[in-house]
Scaffold this motif. Structure first.
Motif, PDB file in Angstrom:
ATOM      1  N   HIS A 153       0.826  -1.198   0.000  1.00 16.45           N
ATOM      2  CA  HIS A 153       0.000   0.000   0.000  1.00 16.45           C
ATOM      3  C   HIS A 153       0.868   1.260   0.000  1.00 16.45           C
ATOM      4  N   PRO A 154       0.395   2.315  -0.672  1.00 17.34           N
ATOM      5  CA  PRO A 154       1.129   3.589  -0.702  1.00 17.34           C
ATOM      6  C   PRO A 154       0.898   4.318   0.617  1.00 17.34           C
ATOM      7  N   SER A 155       1.681   3.999   1.637  1.00 13.80           N
ATOM      8  CA  SER A 155       1.312   4.357   3.005  1.00 13.80           C
ATOM      9  C   SER A 155       1.307   5.849   3.301  1.00 13.80           C
ATOM     10  N   ARG A 156       2.074   6.655   2.575  1.00 17.66           N
ATOM     11  CA  ARG A 156       2.090   8.103   2.829  1.00 17.66           C
ATOM     12  C   ARG A 156       1.890   8.820   1.491  1.00 17.66           C
ATOM     13  N   VAL A 157       0.674   9.312   1.278  1.00 18.86           N
ATOM     14  CA  VAL A 157       0.297   9.897  -0.012  1.00 18.86           C
ATOM     15  C   VAL A 157       0.115  11.411   0.138  1.00 18.86           C
ATOM     16  N   VAL A 158       0.764  12.153  -0.730  1.00 19.94           N
ATOM     17  CA  VAL A 158       0.588  13.602  -0.794  1.00 19.94           C
ATOM     18  C   VAL A 158      -0.220  13.908  -2.046  1.00 19.94           C
ATOM     19  N   LEU A 159      -1.447  14.378  -1.845  1.00 20.02           N
ATOM     20  CA  LEU A 159      -2.338  14.753  -2.943  1.00 20.02           C
ATOM     21  C   LEU A 159      -2.080  16.211  -3.296  1.00 20.02           C
ATOM     22  N   LEU A 160      -1.813  16.474  -4.562  1.00 16.12           N
ATOM     23  CA  LEU A 160      -1.440  17.821  -5.000  1.00 16.12           C
ATOM     24  C   LEU A 160      -2.476  18.390  -5.960  1.00 16.12           C
ATOM     25  N   ASP A 161      -2.983  19.562  -5.635  1.00 12.96           N
ATOM     26  CA  ASP A 161      -3.803  20.317  -6.563  1.00 12.96           C
ATOM     27  C   ASP A 161      -2.905  20.803  -7.708  1.00 12.96           C
ATOM     28  N   LEU A 162      -3.518  21.195  -8.832  1.00 17.71           N
ATOM     29  CA  LEU A 162      -2.745  21.680  -9.986  1.00 17.71           C
ATOM     30  C   LEU A 162      -2.770  23.203 -10.081  1.00 17.71           C
ATOM     31  N   ASP A 163      -3.929  23.777 -10.425  1.00 19.08           N
ATOM     32  CA  ASP A 163      -4.033  25.226 -10.612  1.00 19.08           C
ATOM     33  C   ASP A 163      -3.841  25.958  -9.295  1.00 19.08           C
ATOM     34  N   GLY A 164      -2.850  26.838  -9.254  1.00 22.77           N
ATOM     35  CA  GLY A 164      -2.607  27.619  -8.062  1.00 22.77           C
ATOM     36  C   GLY A 164      -1.743  26.934  -7.031  1.00 22.77           C
ATOM     37  N   THR A 165      -1.385  25.680  -7.282  1.00 27.64           N
ATOM     38  CA  THR A 165      -0.524  24.937  -6.365  1.00 27.64           C
ATOM     39  C   THR A 165       0.768  24.520  -7.070  1.00 27.64           C
ATOM     40  N   LEU A 166       0.628  23.832  -8.190  1.00 29.77           N
ATOM     41  CA  LEU A 166       1.807  23.497  -8.995  1.00 29.77           C
ATOM     42  C   LEU A 166       2.063  24.546 -10.077  1.00 29.77           C
ATOM     43  N   THR A 167       0.996  25.079 -10.658  1.00 24.96           N
ATOM     44  CA  THR A 167       1.174  26.042 -11.754  1.00 24.96           C
ATOM     45  C   THR A 167       0.360  27.310 -11.533  1.00 24.96           C
ATOM     46  N   LYS A 168       0.904  28.417 -12.041  1.00 25.57           N
ATOM     47  CA  LYS A 168       0.208  29.709 -12.059  1.00 25.57           C
ATOM     48  C   LYS A 168      -0.561  29.766 -13.377  1.00 25.57           C
ATOM     49  N   SER A 169      -1.819  29.421 -13.317  1.00 24.41           N
ATOM     50  CA  SER A 169      -2.604  29.151 -14.523  1.00 24.41           C
ATOM     51  C   SER A 169      -3.692  30.177 -14.789  1.00 24.41           C
ATOM     52  N   ASP A 170      -3.736  31.251 -14.008  1.00 24.51           N
ATOM     53  CA  ASP A 170      -4.872  32.162 -14.099  1.00 24.51           C
ATOM     54  C   ASP A 170      -4.992  32.857 -15.444  1.00 24.51           C
ATOM     55  N   SER A 171      -3.869  33.200 -16.089  1.00 24.11           N
ATOM     56  CA  SER A 171      -3.960  33.944 -17.351  1.00 24.11           C
ATOM     57  C   SER A 171      -4.695  33.138 -18.414  1.00 24.11           C
TER      58      SER A 171
END
Length: 237
Positions: free
Chosen positions: A3-21
């Motif tokens: 089992h993937p015992s420690r999982v970090v769930l990552l949002d995309l827009d505004g967390t990994l990338t600056k996507s507002d434009s």
């Protein structure tokens, strides 16, 4: 299966990338094509994060929300806008985007420390895949999960549960996870799915938004992410 015992769930827009434009330019184009009044800049800023159909419904297009989504997706995924990096060429709205400085380094450090990284975005999964491929993020994560194109999976909690099913996440086996994101949708979505959250101030949240929705931890800069995740999982030990 391990089992993937420690999982970090990552949002995309505004967390990994600056996507507002790209998101806002595509939204504005949609309103203009429909001959409808364009929302204020403050109203448009709320489009980053929630499901698209809900944003159009909440901002004057309840009677044409499905058509608006179709028009939006066409421009967001097909060459439509002038490419600021290559004058004379067109790019889809999704590529009017950039990775936040330091985010890749933090992702790599998290994996070095033994965490499993899984994208969990309300953006349709095929779009998220193209963006992550384009900006070199795919190789820095283990899994990628997004919304469905048919609107049957559009909320963050639904995406999280879909991802957990795919990786056989099982709390009874000792698996644990945290949701990392910049908007109330990430915090609320995580909580609805039984997952606590780390809020990111470098994204698009309004002042006080993360606190109001009960983010379990809040950080200011991308380089703080690995240690914040360590502190979070230490509280679960």
């Amino acid at each position: 299966m391990k089992h993937p015992s420690r999982v970090v769930l990552l949002d995309l827009d505004g967390t990994l990338t600056k996507s507002d434009s790209g998101i806002l330019a595509t939204a504005v184009r949609t309103y203009k094509l429909l001959g409808r009044p364009v929302p204020t800049n403050e109203e448009l800023s709320t489009f980053v994060g929630p499901p698209l159909i809900e944003s159009f419904t909440n901002h004057g297009l309840a009677d044409e929300a499905d058509k608006a989504v179709a028009l939006y997706r066409e421009a967001y995924t097909q060459p439509t806008f002038d490419d600021p990096r290559n004058p004379g060429q067109k790019v889809p709205g999704m590529f009017l985007n950039e990775v936040y400085p330091g985010i890749v380094e933090s992702m790599d450090e998290l994996r070095r420390r033994g965490y499993v990284l899984a994208l969990a975005t309300c953006k349709p999964e095929p779009q998220a895949q193209r963006i992550c491929d384009r900006f070199g993020l795919t190789e820095h994560m283990d899994y990628l999960f997004g919304a469905s194109l048919d609107n049957t999976r559009i909320h963050k909690a639904q995406v999280i549960r879909y991802g957990f099913d795919a990786i056989h996440f099982d709390e009874e086996e000792g698996d644990r996870a945290v949701m990392v994101g910049d908007r109330w949708t990430d915090v609320d979505g995580g909580h609805f799915a039984g997952v606590k959250s780390i809020g990111c101030r470098w994204g698009f949240s309004a002042p006080g938004e993360l606190e109001e929705h009960g983010a379990d931890m809040i950080i200011d800069t991308t380089d703080q992410l690995p240690d914040a995740v360590d502190r979070f999982f230490a509280t679960l030990a």
